[in-house]
Write an enzyme that holds these catalytic residues in place. Sequence first.
Site, PDB file in Angstrom:
ATOM      1  N   ASP A 140       0.830  -1.206   0.000  1.00  0.00           N
ATOM      2  CA  ASP A 140       0.000   0.000   0.000  1.00  0.00           C
ATOM      3  C   ASP A 140       0.867   1.260   0.000  1.00  0.00           C
ATOM      4  OD1 ASP A 140      -2.307   1.445   0.026  1.00  0.00           O
ATOM      5  OD2 ASP A 140      -2.883   0.957   2.084  1.00  0.00           O
ATOM      6  N   ASN A 178     -10.493  -2.785  -6.533  1.00  0.00           N
ATOM      7  CA  ASN A 178      -9.651  -1.922  -7.373  1.00  0.00           C
ATOM      8  C   ASN A 178     -10.195  -1.758  -8.796  1.00  0.00           C
ATOM      9  OD1 ASN A 178      -6.455  -2.979  -5.906  1.00  0.00           O
ATOM     10  ND2 ASN A 178      -7.778  -1.267  -5.361  1.00  0.00           N
TER      11      ASN A 178
HETATM   12  C1  FPP Z   1      -1.674   0.143  -3.443  1.00  0.00           C
HETATM   13  O1  FPP Z   1      -1.251   1.469  -3.469  1.00  0.00           O
HETATM   14  C2  FPP Z   1      -1.114  -0.610  -4.558  1.00  0.00           C
HETATM   15  C3  FPP Z   1      -1.830  -1.182  -5.561  1.00  0.00           C
HETATM   16  C4  FPP Z   1      -3.299  -1.104  -5.638  1.00  0.00           C
HETATM   17  C5  FPP Z   1      -1.189  -1.873  -6.678  1.00  0.00           C
HETATM   18  C6  FPP Z   1       0.026  -2.622  -6.322  1.00  0.00           C
HETATM   19  C7  FPP Z   1       0.606  -3.173  -7.555  1.00  0.00           C
HETATM   20  C8  FPP Z   1       1.912  -3.193  -7.868  1.00  0.00           C
HETATM   21  C9  FPP Z   1       3.000  -2.698  -6.991  1.00  0.00           C
HETATM   22  C10 FPP Z   1       2.300  -3.775  -9.143  1.00  0.00           C
HETATM   23  C11 FPP Z   1       2.487  -5.239  -8.944  1.00  0.00           C
HETATM   24  C12 FPP Z   1       3.165  -5.780 -10.086  1.00  0.00           C
HETATM   25  C13 FPP Z   1       3.457  -7.079 -10.250  1.00  0.00           C
HETATM   26  C14 FPP Z   1       4.312  -7.455 -11.337  1.00  0.00           C
HETATM   27  C15 FPP Z   1       2.930  -8.102  -9.359  1.00  0.00           C
HETATM   28  P1  FPP Z   1      -2.336   2.617  -3.647  1.00  0.00           P
HETATM   29  O2  FPP Z   1      -2.465   2.915  -5.089  1.00  0.00           O
HETATM   30  O3  FPP Z   1      -3.600   2.204  -2.978  1.00  0.00           O
HETATM   31  O4  FPP Z   1      -1.653   3.783  -2.892  1.00  0.00           O
HETATM   32  P2  FPP Z   1      -2.349   4.960  -2.059  1.00  0.00           P
HETATM   33  O5  FPP Z   1      -3.059   4.290  -0.923  1.00  0.00           O
HETATM   34  O6  FPP Z   1      -1.184   5.781  -1.616  1.00  0.00           O
HETATM   35  O7  FPP Z   1      -3.259   5.676  -2.996  1.00  0.00           O
END
Ligand code: FPP
Length: 237
Positions: free
Chosen positions: A13, A61
């Site tokens: 996250d 998501n």
């Molecule tokens: C949460 O941060 C993260 C995600 C929803 C996506 C995570 C995915 C990756 C790191 C890519 C994975 C790739 C592979 C190859 C497995 P957020 O967007 O919710 O952050 P925020 O809470 O700060 O808005």
Amino acid sequence: MTTIPQHVTIIMDGNGRWARRQGKQRLFGHKEGVESVRACLEFAVEKGIRYLSIFAFSEENWNRPQEEVSGLMELMFKSVLKERKTFQDNNVRFRVVGDLRKLSKGLLDAIHALEAETAGNTGTTLIVMLSYSGKWDIVQAAQRYADEALAAREAGREAAPLTEARFADYLSTAGIPEPDLMIRTSGEQRISNYMLWQCAYTEFYFTDVLWPDFRKKEFAAALQAFSERDRRYGKIK
Ligand code: FPP
């Protein structure tokens, strides 16, 4: 001495906040987050962690803006193609778990190809939880059991009685041991509809570090905290 957990799962996250702090688009944070995935996988391999699962995309998501959803899917697609050699060189088995019916055919084909290619690898298993949610998993398991029980009855047989162990075999994570340690980055302290059944006795580790900054040093700190926990599973020692 640190106790090495058999299965570590991570709620990655804070990518969006990380990007915003740099004055960049959210996708920039997700891209940097892939570097953290690579670092953590390397660390898991080095430490002999058998299973590393990562929450890459939840059912919820799908409701994010279309641009972010397609950006994330493209990132997964590119990573799956790009990391083939990393997996083979490190004897890593790759698996994806979740409601995959919503994925594009191109991504699904790439995932299945990499799963097949790495199926014989015997080191760490990396499990990407994609289009996954804990409630979805429990409902699909219940549905599959009900369908089988009904079919058995129609064939004049009685279905095997439902036990916790048998129910777990219907979950999308069947065959994968329950996580010993769940790490969540970015300061949020909740489970967010993640492995609800599977985390019944999991130790939780929360850190304020944002996912793109979570690398080997932070993973080592989480393992250290885990090895200091006293796991009793409801019993008295
Ligand atoms: C949460 O941060 C993260 C995600 C929803 C996506 C995570 C995915 C990756 C790191 C890519 C994975 C790739 C592979 C190859 C497995 P957020 O967007 O919710 O952050 P925020 O809470 O700060 O808005």
